[in-house]
Enzyme design. Sequence first.
Site, PDB file in Angstrom:
ATOM      1  N   ASP A   9       0.817  -1.141  -0.094  1.00  0.00           N
ATOM      2  CA  ASP A   9      -0.142  -0.078   0.022  1.00  0.00           C
ATOM      3  C   ASP A   9       0.937   1.116   0.074  1.00  0.00           C
ATOM      4  OD1 ASP A   9      -2.660   1.380   0.383  1.00  0.00           O
ATOM      5  OD2 ASP A   9      -1.606   1.696   2.526  1.00  0.00           O
ATOM      6  N   ASP A 161      -1.603  -0.672   5.873  1.00  0.00           N
ATOM      7  CA  ASP A 161      -1.638  -0.176   7.215  1.00  0.00           C
ATOM      8  C   ASP A 161      -3.053  -0.083   7.707  1.00  0.00           C
ATOM      9  OD1 ASP A 161      -2.103   1.769   5.145  1.00  0.00           O
ATOM     10  OD2 ASP A 161      -2.170   3.456   6.918  1.00  0.00           O
TER      11      ASP A 161
END
Length: 212
Positions: A9, A161
Amino acid sequence: MSIKVIIFDFDGTLADTFNAIALIANHLADDFGYKPLMASDIERVRNLSARQIIQESGLSLFKIPFLLKRIQSELHKDIESLNPVVGIPELLKALNNQEKVIGILTSNSTDNVKKFLAIHKLDCFFNFIDSEPTIFGKSRALKRLIDYHDFQPSSLVYIGDETRDITASKKINIKVIAVTWGFNSADALINYNPDFLVKHPREVLNVIAQLD
């Protein structure tokens, strides 16, 4: 089977963008009809999923794509002032030395990601960058990416995250490493049962070694 492909990400995982995005989102609150985030709300919000945050805000699902577009546009203006998460450049160099295929799947724009990586001389470490401008449906984006590149799911790991990164990875049965230095808190991430939870980028190398 050893890990050959690592997909990251971007926001909160590679790039320290939390404060910048929070400020932009607050600036746009009146335009999109939701309450701005107060400093005292930060820790509580970090324990919520993206879906819970949207439900609390009262933001119409119809407006989300337009909000994301505006946030990306504003973030582009600030990209030169943003930095990688501490330890990420060293992690990328180490993974590159191991000849891993390294990519990015993000809801941010490709232009923002490319500009950020070029500024910090990190672009040389990535084999691909894929943008999927949506809050939800990351599992479909991951599946499409895997099919397009003909990756073996068992040789791939996703690093993110947020709780939605864990949900998306589990939905298509790939390994996921959740990181605690981004948006969601460690407690929130643990509740979604990631395969691994790490507190510093150097710990990712230990996980990869374990999987190999």
